[in-house]
Design a protein around this motif. Structure first.
Motif, PDB file in Angstrom:
ATOM      1  N   MET A   1     -48.749  36.384 115.491  1.00 24.82           N
ATOM      2  CA  MET A   1     -49.136  34.995 115.670  1.00 24.82           C
ATOM      3  C   MET A   1     -50.445  34.909 116.433  1.00 24.82           C
ATOM      4  O   MET A   1     -50.612  35.524 117.478  1.00 24.82           O
ATOM      5  CB  MET A   1     -48.045  34.231 116.439  1.00 24.82           C
ATOM      6  CG  MET A   1     -48.334  32.744 116.607  1.00 24.82           C
ATOM      7  SD  MET A   1     -46.965  31.864 117.419  1.00 24.82           S
ATOM      8  CE  MET A   1     -47.132  32.488 119.091  1.00 24.82           C
ATOM      9  N   PHE A   2     -51.404  34.164 115.901  1.00 27.73           N
ATOM     10  CA  PHE A   2     -52.681  33.987 116.566  1.00 27.73           C
ATOM     11  C   PHE A   2     -52.554  32.957 117.677  1.00 27.73           C
ATOM     12  O   PHE A   2     -51.735  32.047 117.616  1.00 27.73           O
ATOM     13  CB  PHE A   2     -53.742  33.551 115.559  1.00 27.73           C
ATOM     14  CG  PHE A   2     -54.007  34.557 114.477  1.00 27.73           C
ATOM     15  CD1 PHE A   2     -54.739  35.703 114.758  1.00 27.73           C
ATOM     16  CD2 PHE A   2     -53.513  34.374 113.206  1.00 27.73           C
ATOM     17  CE1 PHE A   2     -54.989  36.648 113.764  1.00 27.73           C
ATOM     18  CE2 PHE A   2     -53.755  35.302 112.204  1.00 27.73           C
ATOM     19  CZ  PHE A   2     -54.497  36.445 112.495  1.00 27.73           C
ATOM     20  N   SER A   3     -53.407  33.086 118.699  1.00 31.77           N
ATOM     21  CA  SER A   3     -53.434  32.099 119.769  1.00 31.77           C
ATOM     22  C   SER A   3     -54.339  30.950 119.371  1.00 31.77           C
ATOM     23  O   SER A   3     -55.344  31.149 118.675  1.00 31.77           O
ATOM     24  CB  SER A   3     -53.932  32.735 121.064  1.00 31.77           C
ATOM     25  OG  SER A   3     -53.045  33.739 121.500  1.00 31.77           O
ATOM     26  N   PRO A   4     -54.012  29.735 119.817  1.00 29.48           N
ATOM     27  CA  PRO A   4     -54.857  28.593 119.464  1.00 29.48           C
ATOM     28  C   PRO A   4     -56.106  28.529 120.327  1.00 29.48           C
ATOM     29  O   PRO A   4     -56.171  29.122 121.405  1.00 29.48           O
ATOM     30  CB  PRO A   4     -53.941  27.405 119.761  1.00 29.48           C
ATOM     31  CG  PRO A   4     -53.084  27.881 120.897  1.00 29.48           C
ATOM     32  CD  PRO A   4     -52.833  29.343 120.614  1.00 29.48           C
ATOM     33  N   LYS A   5     -57.096  27.783 119.857  1.00 26.63           N
ATOM     34  CA  LYS A   5     -58.231  27.424 120.696  1.00 26.63           C
ATOM     35  C   LYS A   5     -57.788  26.302 121.630  1.00 26.63           C
ATOM     36  O   LYS A   5     -56.984  25.460 121.256  1.00 26.63           O
ATOM     37  CB  LYS A   5     -59.398  26.942 119.836  1.00 26.63           C
ATOM     38  CG  LYS A   5     -59.960  27.981 118.883  1.00 26.63           C
ATOM     39  CD  LYS A   5     -61.063  27.359 118.026  1.00 26.63           C
ATOM     40  CE  LYS A   5     -61.599  28.349 117.011  1.00 26.63           C
ATOM     41  NZ  LYS A   5     -62.619  27.729 116.130  1.00 26.63           N
ATOM     42  N   SER A   6     -58.344  26.293 122.815  1.00 29.38           N
ATOM     43  CA  SER A   6     -58.049  25.242 123.778  1.00 29.38           C
ATOM     44  C   SER A   6     -59.274  24.366 123.923  1.00 29.38           C
ATOM     45  O   SER A   6     -60.373  24.858 124.192  1.00 29.38           O
ATOM     46  CB  SER A   6     -57.674  25.861 125.132  1.00 29.38           C
ATOM     47  OG  SER A   6     -57.094  24.916 125.995  1.00 29.38           O
ATOM     48  N   ARG A   7     -59.122  23.042 123.722  1.00 31.43           N
ATOM     49  CA  ARG A   7     -60.262  22.140 123.749  1.00 31.43           C
ATOM     50  C   ARG A   7     -59.974  20.915 124.625  1.00 31.43           C
ATOM     51  O   ARG A   7     -58.814  20.537 124.819  1.00 31.43           O
ATOM     52  CB  ARG A   7     -60.617  21.672 122.341  1.00 31.43           C
ATOM     53  CG  ARG A   7     -61.132  22.793 121.436  1.00 31.43           C
ATOM     54  CD  ARG A   7     -61.547  22.262 120.083  1.00 31.43           C
ATOM     55  NE  ARG A   7     -62.569  21.220 120.194  1.00 31.43           N
ATOM     56  CZ  ARG A   7     -63.060  20.553 119.131  1.00 31.43           C
ATOM     57  NH1 ARG A   7     -62.614  20.819 117.923  1.00 31.43           N
ATOM     58  NH2 ARG A   7     -63.991  19.632 119.307  1.00 31.43           N
ATOM     59  N   PHE A   8     -61.037  20.310 125.124  1.00 28.61           N
ATOM     60  CA  PHE A   8     -60.935  19.115 125.956  1.00 28.61           C
ATOM     61  C   PHE A   8     -61.911  18.068 125.439  1.00 28.61           C
ATOM     62  O   PHE A   8     -63.054  18.374 125.119  1.00 28.61           O
ATOM     63  CB  PHE A   8     -61.262  19.429 127.417  1.00 28.61           C
ATOM     64  CG  PHE A   8     -60.300  20.369 128.088  1.00 28.61           C
ATOM     65  CD1 PHE A   8     -59.240  19.891 128.839  1.00 28.61           C
ATOM     66  CD2 PHE A   8     -60.458  21.753 127.972  1.00 28.61           C
ATOM     67  CE1 PHE A   8     -58.351  20.751 129.456  1.00 28.61           C
ATOM     68  CE2 PHE A   8     -59.577  22.627 128.584  1.00 28.61           C
ATOM     69  CZ  PHE A   8     -58.519  22.124 129.336  1.00 28.61           C
ATOM     70  N   GLU A   9     -61.458  16.827 125.357  1.00 25.89           N
ATOM     71  CA  GLU A   9     -62.318  15.702 125.015  1.00 25.89           C
ATOM     72  C   GLU A   9     -61.987  14.545 125.952  1.00 25.89           C
ATOM     73  O   GLU A   9     -60.814  14.334 126.293  1.00 25.89           O
ATOM     74  CB  GLU A   9     -62.109  15.248 123.569  1.00 25.89           C
ATOM     75  CG  GLU A   9     -62.531  16.248 122.514  1.00 25.89           C
ATOM     76  CD  GLU A   9     -64.042  16.376 122.365  1.00 25.89           C
ATOM     77  OE1 GLU A   9     -64.762  15.525 122.932  1.00 25.89           O
ATOM     78  OE2 GLU A   9     -64.488  17.316 121.672  1.00 25.89           O
ATOM     79  N   THR A  10     -63.008  13.810 126.372  1.00 25.54           N
ATOM     80  CA  THR A  10     -62.785  12.619 127.189  1.00 25.54           C
ATOM     81  C   THR A  10     -62.709  11.408 126.278  1.00 25.54           C
ATOM     82  O   THR A  10     -63.661  11.084 125.567  1.00 25.54           O
ATOM     83  CB  THR A  10     -63.906  12.440 128.224  1.00 25.54           C
ATOM     84  OG1 THR A  10     -63.921  13.575 129.094  1.00 25.54           O
ATOM     85  CG2 THR A  10     -63.677  11.180 129.059  1.00 25.54           C
ATOM     86  N   ILE A  11     -61.540  10.756 126.282  1.00 24.59           N
ATOM     87  CA  ILE A  11     -61.263   9.620 125.402  1.00 24.59           C
ATOM     88  C   ILE A  11     -60.925   8.415 126.273  1.00 24.59           C
ATOM     89  O   ILE A  11     -59.990   8.469 127.084  1.00 24.59           O
ATOM     90  CB  ILE A  11     -60.091   9.919 124.451  1.00 24.59           C
ATOM     91  CG1 ILE A  11     -60.284  11.274 123.727  1.00 24.59           C
ATOM     92  CG2 ILE A  11     -59.899   8.773 123.470  1.00 24.59           C
ATOM     93  CD1 ILE A  11     -61.478  11.330 122.816  1.00 24.59           C
ATOM     94  N   HIS A  12     -61.678   7.347 126.133  1.00 23.63           N
ATOM     95  CA  HIS A  12     -61.454   6.128 126.916  1.00 23.63           C
ATOM     96  C   HIS A  12     -61.377   6.438 128.416  1.00 23.63           C
ATOM     97  O   HIS A  12     -60.546   5.883 129.138  1.00 23.63           O
ATOM     98  CB  HIS A  12     -60.171   5.413 126.480  1.00 23.63           C
ATOM     99  CG  HIS A  12     -60.115   5.086 125.011  1.00 23.63           C
ATOM    100  ND1 HIS A  12     -61.242   4.775 124.268  1.00 23.63           N
ATOM    101  CD2 HIS A  12     -59.068   5.032 124.147  1.00 23.63           C
ATOM    102  CE1 HIS A  12     -60.891   4.538 123.014  1.00 23.63           C
ATOM    103  NE2 HIS A  12     -59.582   4.693 122.910  1.00 23.63           N
ATOM    104  N   GLY A  13     -62.230   7.343 128.852  1.00 22.23           N
ATOM    105  CA  GLY A  13     -62.294   7.681 130.267  1.00 22.23           C
ATOM    106  C   GLY A  13     -61.248   8.656 130.756  1.00 22.23           C
ATOM    107  O   GLY A  13     -61.211   8.977 131.952  1.00 22.23           O
ATOM    108  N   MET A  14     -60.407   9.171 129.869  1.00 24.06           N
ATOM    109  CA  MET A  14     -59.358  10.116 130.240  1.00 24.06           C
ATOM    110  C   MET A  14     -59.595  11.444 129.515  1.00 24.06           C
ATOM    111  O   MET A  14     -59.829  11.459 128.299  1.00 24.06           O
ATOM    112  CB  MET A  14     -57.973   9.579 129.863  1.00 24.06           C
ATOM    113  CG  MET A  14     -57.597   8.285 130.560  1.00 24.06           C
ATOM    114  SD  MET A  14     -57.206   8.541 132.309  1.00 24.06           S
ATOM    115  CE  MET A  14     -55.653   9.427 132.169  1.00 24.06           C
TER     116      MET A  14
END
Length: 284
Positions: free
Chosen positions: A1-14
Motif C-alpha cells: 500500500m502506498f502512502s498518501p500525499k499530505s496537503r494543506f489549503e486555507t479555506i474561508h480562513g481555516m
C-alpha cells in the motif's frame, strides 16, 4: 500500500488538511470521515481506488491536522463543514466528485447533494451508516446518539498508546477492524501527545458543541432533493441508522440499500467485500 500525499489549503480562513491519493487527472472521489475521526480512516479503500481515481480524504476542522476553531459554538456544524468542503473543491478546481461519507461525513454529503446550489457537484453518493433522520423516534437510535455524546466531550488521556488502543477497541468495537495491525494503524493516525506526556484522541473536545445544532440531524429536506445515485450502506447491528429509516430512504428510486452483516456503526470499509460493493457502484 502506498502512502498518501499530505496537503494543506486555507479555506474561508481555516487551514484544512487532506490526504491525497492517485493521479489528479483521474475522476475524483472525496472520502469524508465520522464525527471524531479523520481522513486516514480511508487508507485501505483509498489504496485500492487510487489506480483509477484521484482520492482526497479531508480532516474536518477540529480533527486530525486541520485547524481548530476559535469560535467552536459557531463553526462546528454541518453548514460550515459543507461550505468548507465546497471551498476545497473550488480551490482544487474539481467540478464533480463521487462521495463516500461515513456517519457525519455522509450527512455532509447529503447536505451538499441536496442543496440546489451544489447538488450537481456529487454524481454518486455513498452513505456509510447514516440516515436522513438521526432523531427519528426510535429508542435504539436515541441510545446510539447518547452513546456517541458520552465520549466526545471529554476524551480520555492515557500514559501509553497501548492503553489508547484498548480504549478504541471498546468504543469502536462494532467497526469491524479484524486484526492487531488494523487497530495499531487506526490508533496511530488518530492520537496525539498532550501536555504532561499523556496520549489521547486527536480532536478538539469542543466538537461536542455540534450537538447544540440539533437541526443538523434532520436531513429529510436535503434527502428529497438529491439527484445523485445513492448507495446506502448499513451495519446490520447499527445503533445509529435504524432499519426503519433505511427502508424509508430506499423508497427513493435512485437509492440502493446494502446491509453489512455482523457490523454496527459504522463499517470500516476495510474488507475486499465492502470495497468491491463501492467500486461496482461507482462504475454502474
Amino acid at each position: 500500500m502506498f502512502s498518501p500525499k499530505s496537503r494543506f489549503e486555507t479555506i474561508h480562513g481555516m487551514e484544512v488538511h487532506f490526504s491525497e491519493w492517485g493521479n489528479p487527472t483521474n475522476p475524483t472521489i472525496v472520502c469524508w470521515h465520522g464525527l471524531t475521526r479523520n481522513g486516514r480512516d480511508f487508507d485501505k479503500i483509498s489504496s485500492c481506488l487510487e489506480k483509477d481515481y484521484h482520492v482526497i480524504c479531508p480532516d474536518t476542522i477540529g480533527r486530525g491536522w486541520s485547524q481548530w476553531s476559535s469560535f467552536p459554538e459557531k463553526d462546528y456544524c454541518f453548514e460550515v463543514y459543507s461550505s468548507l468542503a465546497i471551498g476545497l473543491l473550488d480551490r482544487l478546481e474539481i467540478e464533480q466528485v463521487r462521495w463516500i461519507g461515513t456517519s457525519m461525513g455522509g450527512a455532509i454529503g447529503m447536505r451538499i447533494a441536496g442543496t440546489a446550489e451544489w447538488q450537481k457537484r456529487i454524481t454518486h453518493l455513498v452513505l456509510n451508516d447514516i440516515g436522513a433522520g438521526a432523531l427519528e423516534n426510535s429508542p435504539q437510535n436515541i441510545e446510539g446518539i447518547k452513546r456517541i455524546i458520552s465520549y466526545v466531550a471529554a476524551p480520555p488521556q492515557f500514559k501509553t498508546v497501548s492503553e489508547l488502543i484498548t480504549y478504541y477497541q471498546t468504543i469502536y468495537a462494532t467497526f469491524g477492524l479484524s486484526n492487531e495491525q488494523e487497530w495499531i494503524d487506526f490508533t496511530q493516525y488518530s492520537c496525539r501527545r498532550k501536555d504532561g506526556g499523556g496520549v489521547g484522541p486527536d480532536y478538539d473536545p469542543n466538537i461536542a458543541l455540534q450537538f447544540q445544532h440539533l437541526e443538523d440531524l434532520n436531513l429529510w429536506n436535503y434527502w428529497n432533493a438529491i439527484q445523485a445515485r445513492v448507495l446506502l450502506m448499513r451495519g446490520e447491528i447499527s445503533d445509529v441508522l435504524p432499519i426503519e429509516v433505511a427502508e424509508k430512504m430506499r423508497e427513493k428510486p435512485n437509492c440502493e440499500l446494502v446491509t453489512i452483516p455482523k457490523i454496527g456503526h459504522a463499517p470500516a470499509l476495510n474488507t475486499g467485500e465492502q470495497i468491491s460493493i463501492i467500486e461496482e457502484f461507482f462504475v454502474s
